[in-house]
Design an enzyme around this catalytic site. Structure first.
Site, PDB file in Angstrom:
ATOM      1  CB  CYS A 114      -0.941  -0.006   1.191  1.00 46.83           C
ATOM      2  SG  CYS A 114      -2.137  -1.341   1.057  1.00 46.83           S
ATOM      3  CG  HIS A 255      -3.245   3.383   1.589  1.00 50.62           C
ATOM      4  ND1 HIS A 255      -3.608   2.953   0.329  1.00 50.62           N
ATOM      5  CD2 HIS A 255      -3.384   2.294   2.413  1.00 50.62           C
ATOM      6  CE1 HIS A 255      -3.914   1.662   0.392  1.00 50.62           C
ATOM      7  NE2 HIS A 255      -3.790   1.251   1.636  1.00 50.62           N
ATOM      8  CG  ASN A 285      -6.538  -0.995   0.512  1.00 52.39           C
ATOM      9  OD1 ASN A 285      -5.836  -0.546  -0.399  1.00 52.39           O
ATOM     10  ND2 ASN A 285      -6.034  -1.443   1.630  1.00 52.39           N
TER      11      ASN A 285
HETATM   12  N1  COA Z   1     -19.114  -8.582   8.277  1.00 56.60           N
HETATM   13  C1  COA Z   1     -19.650  -8.746   9.510  1.00 56.60           C
HETATM   14  N2  COA Z   1     -18.925  -9.046  10.584  1.00 56.60           N
HETATM   15  C2  COA Z   1     -17.609  -9.177  10.433  1.00 56.60           C
HETATM   16  C3  COA Z   1     -16.987  -9.025   9.172  1.00 56.60           C
HETATM   17  C4  COA Z   1     -17.798  -8.709   8.071  1.00 56.60           C
HETATM   18  N3  COA Z   1     -17.312  -8.535   6.854  1.00 56.60           N
HETATM   19  N4  COA Z   1     -15.671  -9.213   9.317  1.00 56.60           N
HETATM   20  C5  COA Z   1     -15.448  -9.461  10.613  1.00 56.60           C
HETATM   21  N5  COA Z   1     -16.624  -9.457  11.286  1.00 56.60           N
HETATM   22  C6  COA Z   1     -16.845  -9.704  12.709  1.00 56.60           C
HETATM   23  C7  COA Z   1     -15.703 -10.438  13.335  1.00 56.60           C
HETATM   24  O1  COA Z   1     -15.840 -11.817  13.137  1.00 56.60           O
HETATM   25  C8  COA Z   1     -15.819 -10.029  14.777  1.00 56.60           C
HETATM   26  O2  COA Z   1     -16.830 -10.800  15.384  1.00 56.60           O
HETATM   27  P1  COA Z   1     -16.633 -11.416  16.850  1.00 56.60           P
HETATM   28  O3  COA Z   1     -16.453 -10.210  17.732  1.00 56.60           O
HETATM   29  O4  COA Z   1     -17.870 -12.169  17.070  1.00 56.60           O
HETATM   30  O5  COA Z   1     -15.393 -12.243  16.758  1.00 56.60           O
HETATM   31  C9  COA Z   1     -16.360  -8.598  14.709  1.00 56.60           C
HETATM   32  O6  COA Z   1     -16.921  -8.460  13.390  1.00 56.60           O
HETATM   33  C10 COA Z   1     -15.284  -7.560  14.918  1.00 56.60           C
HETATM   34  O7  COA Z   1     -14.197  -7.869  14.068  1.00 56.60           O
HETATM   35  P2  COA Z   1     -12.862  -7.070  14.142  1.00 56.60           P
HETATM   36  O8  COA Z   1     -11.825  -7.751  13.321  1.00 56.60           O
HETATM   37  O9  COA Z   1     -12.560  -6.771  15.571  1.00 56.60           O
HETATM   38  O10 COA Z   1     -13.278  -5.715  13.428  1.00 56.60           O
HETATM   39  P3  COA Z   1     -12.467  -4.403  13.365  1.00 56.60           P
HETATM   40  O11 COA Z   1     -13.234  -3.298  13.980  1.00 56.60           O
HETATM   41  O12 COA Z   1     -11.036  -4.578  13.769  1.00 56.60           O
HETATM   42  O13 COA Z   1     -12.462  -4.103  11.792  1.00 56.60           O
HETATM   43  C11 COA Z   1     -11.065  -4.254   9.835  1.00 56.60           C
HETATM   44  C12 COA Z   1     -11.871  -5.006  10.896  1.00 56.60           C
HETATM   45  C13 COA Z   1     -10.403  -5.250   8.896  1.00 56.60           C
HETATM   46  C14 COA Z   1     -11.998  -3.356   9.059  1.00 56.60           C
HETATM   47  C15 COA Z   1     -10.006  -3.391  10.542  1.00 56.60           C
HETATM   48  O14 COA Z   1      -9.319  -4.182  11.468  1.00 56.60           O
HETATM   49  C16 COA Z   1      -9.002  -2.763   9.611  1.00 56.60           C
HETATM   50  O15 COA Z   1      -9.344  -1.887   8.845  1.00 56.60           O
HETATM   51  N6  COA Z   1      -7.726  -3.151   9.730  1.00 56.60           N
HETATM   52  C17 COA Z   1      -6.617  -2.525   9.061  1.00 56.60           C
HETATM   53  C18 COA Z   1      -6.674  -2.580   7.574  1.00 56.60           C
HETATM   54  C19 COA Z   1      -5.484  -1.833   7.030  1.00 56.60           C
HETATM   55  O16 COA Z   1      -5.294  -0.685   7.310  1.00 56.60           O
HETATM   56  N7  COA Z   1      -4.628  -2.472   6.299  1.00 56.60           N
HETATM   57  C20 COA Z   1      -3.366  -1.836   6.003  1.00 56.60           C
HETATM   58  C21 COA Z   1      -3.189  -1.426   4.681  1.00 56.60           C
HETATM   59  S1  COA Z   1      -3.603  -2.632   3.513  1.00 56.60           S
END
Ligand code: COA
Length: 330
Positions: A114, A255, A285
């Site tokens: 990224c 980004h 993304n």
């Molecule tokens: N739809 C519904 N629920 C979902 C889901 C989806 N697509 N994906 C995950 N969940 C659930 C999980 O299973 C979890 O459930 P649980 O609490 O019962 O286990 C809950 O939602 C929370 O998941 P979590 O992973 O804690 O969510 P989050 O708030 O951390 O958001 C991302 C997830 C991926 C959006 C976030 O972590 C993120 O943006 N990460 C960084 C991405 C990034 O910047 N990458 C770098 C550059 S590429």
């Protein structure tokens, strides 16, 4: 010290027509529009059904050349930032060179996920500042759908396909162009965001396919925690190094990985939200393409103007992160 300053003098982009909306994803897996929008800011993303990353990149360069009124034969160097090359080798830069007819260009691919565009832009600007080249094209292009597991709801909701490109030339006004950069990497972050299969460590086998090792793996929570700090801090650092406050910056060009990471970055810079380029809702993304895609859309709409102070900022796999400060030159 070089007296030549590199400037972006043209920008273009190309995105595929097919839209994959949150509602489409609802029909494919256990997810919902509300969860995706509130956690990430994404509403929809583009999917390239036929073709490869070089098609995204070639489309973007052609759009850029048309806007600049320039022939592909004038390009001297073609740098392609991507993590989804058409194949390991030859380089996607060679594929694009052939597709657009850039007969006099040499080129190479650049792998920084990224942060690929910010890193490649820095390298490209040095080629101009050395006085050796006068027309360097930097492409950010990724067909993320090619390495996305559409049964993994944690990651597949995040990514989309796009290509965008900029032209670098010596600035005719030395007060305009690329002024500063700060780039970082930390390989200890590699385990949290990667694609384990296909390379020399894990060459493709039935087992690597069965274990889904040819798809992106991300520990979203771990990456989020570091990205939210990394992108904000490097943006703040480059502002301070150049004696800028939030009031001086016209545009943060972040980004587009997650709306909450972008908001935290703007907050650290004490920047009004109206000064943040954001199109994550429409594209998700697109890895190396996000930043030039923003520049291209904002330039096209007339909102990005000559003399504007811009901070380009990224965080991605590696970990890699960085920021570029520039004054828009046209
Ligand atoms: N739809 C519904 N629920 C979902 C889901 C989806 N697509 N994906 C995950 N969940 C659930 C999980 O299973 C979890 O459930 P649980 O609490 O019962 O286990 C809950 O939602 C929370 O998941 P979590 O992973 O804690 O969510 P989050 O708030 O951390 O958001 C991302 C997830 C991926 C959006 C976030 O972590 C993120 O943006 N990460 C960084 C991405 C990034 O910047 N990458 C770098 C550059 S590429």
């Amino acid at each position: 010290m070089s007296t030549i300053r590199a400037a972006i003098t043209a920008v273009g982009h190309w995105v595929p027509e097919k839209i994959l909306s949150n509602h489409d994803l609802e029909k494919m897996m256990d997810t919902n529009d509300e969860w995706i929008r509130t956690r990430t800011g994404i509403r929809e993303r583009r999917i390239l059904e036929k073709g490869a990353t070089s098609d995204l990149g070639a489309g973007a360069v052609q759009d850029m050349l048309r806007k600049r009124g320039m022939s592909a034969e004038e390009i001297e160097v073609l740098i392609v930032a991507t993590v989804t090359p058409d194949m390991f080798f030859p380089a996607t830069a060679c594929m694009i060179q052939e597709k657009i007819g850039a007969k006099h260009a040499w080129g190479f691919d650049f792998s920084a996920a990224c942060s690929g565009f910010v890193f490649a832009l820095t390298v490209g600007s040095q080629l101009i500042e050395s006085g050796t080249y006068k027309k360097v094209v930097v492409v950010g292009a990724d067909k993320m759908s090619a390495i996305t597991d559409y049964t993994d709801r944690n990651t597949c909701i995040l990514f989309g396909d796009a290509g965008a490109a900029v032209l670098l030339e010596p600035s005719s006004d030395p007060s305009l162009g690329i002024i500063d950069h700060r780039l970082y990497c930390d390989g200890s972050g590699g385990r949290y965001l990667n694609m384990l299969g296909g390379g020399s460590l894990n060459p493709p086998t039935h087992e690597t396919v069965d274990k889904k090792m040819h798809f992106i793996y991300q520990d979203g929570k771990a990456v989020f925690k570091v990205a939210v700090i990394g992108m904000a801090e490097v943006s703040y650092e480059i502002m301070k190094r150049n004696n800028l406050t939030g009031k001086d910056v016209d545009w943060l060009v972040p980004h587009q990985a997650n709306l909450r990471i972008i908001d935290a970055c703007a907050e650290r810079m004490e920047l009004d939200k109206s000064k943040v380029m954001m199109n994550i809702d429409r594209y998700g993304n697109t890895t190396a393409a996000t930043i030039p895609l923003c520049l291209s859309e904002w330039q096209l709409s007339g909102k990005l103007k000559k003399g504007h102070h811009c901070v380009l900022s990224s965080f991605g796999a590696g970990y890699t992160w960085g920021a570029v400060y520039l004054k828009w030159a046209y």
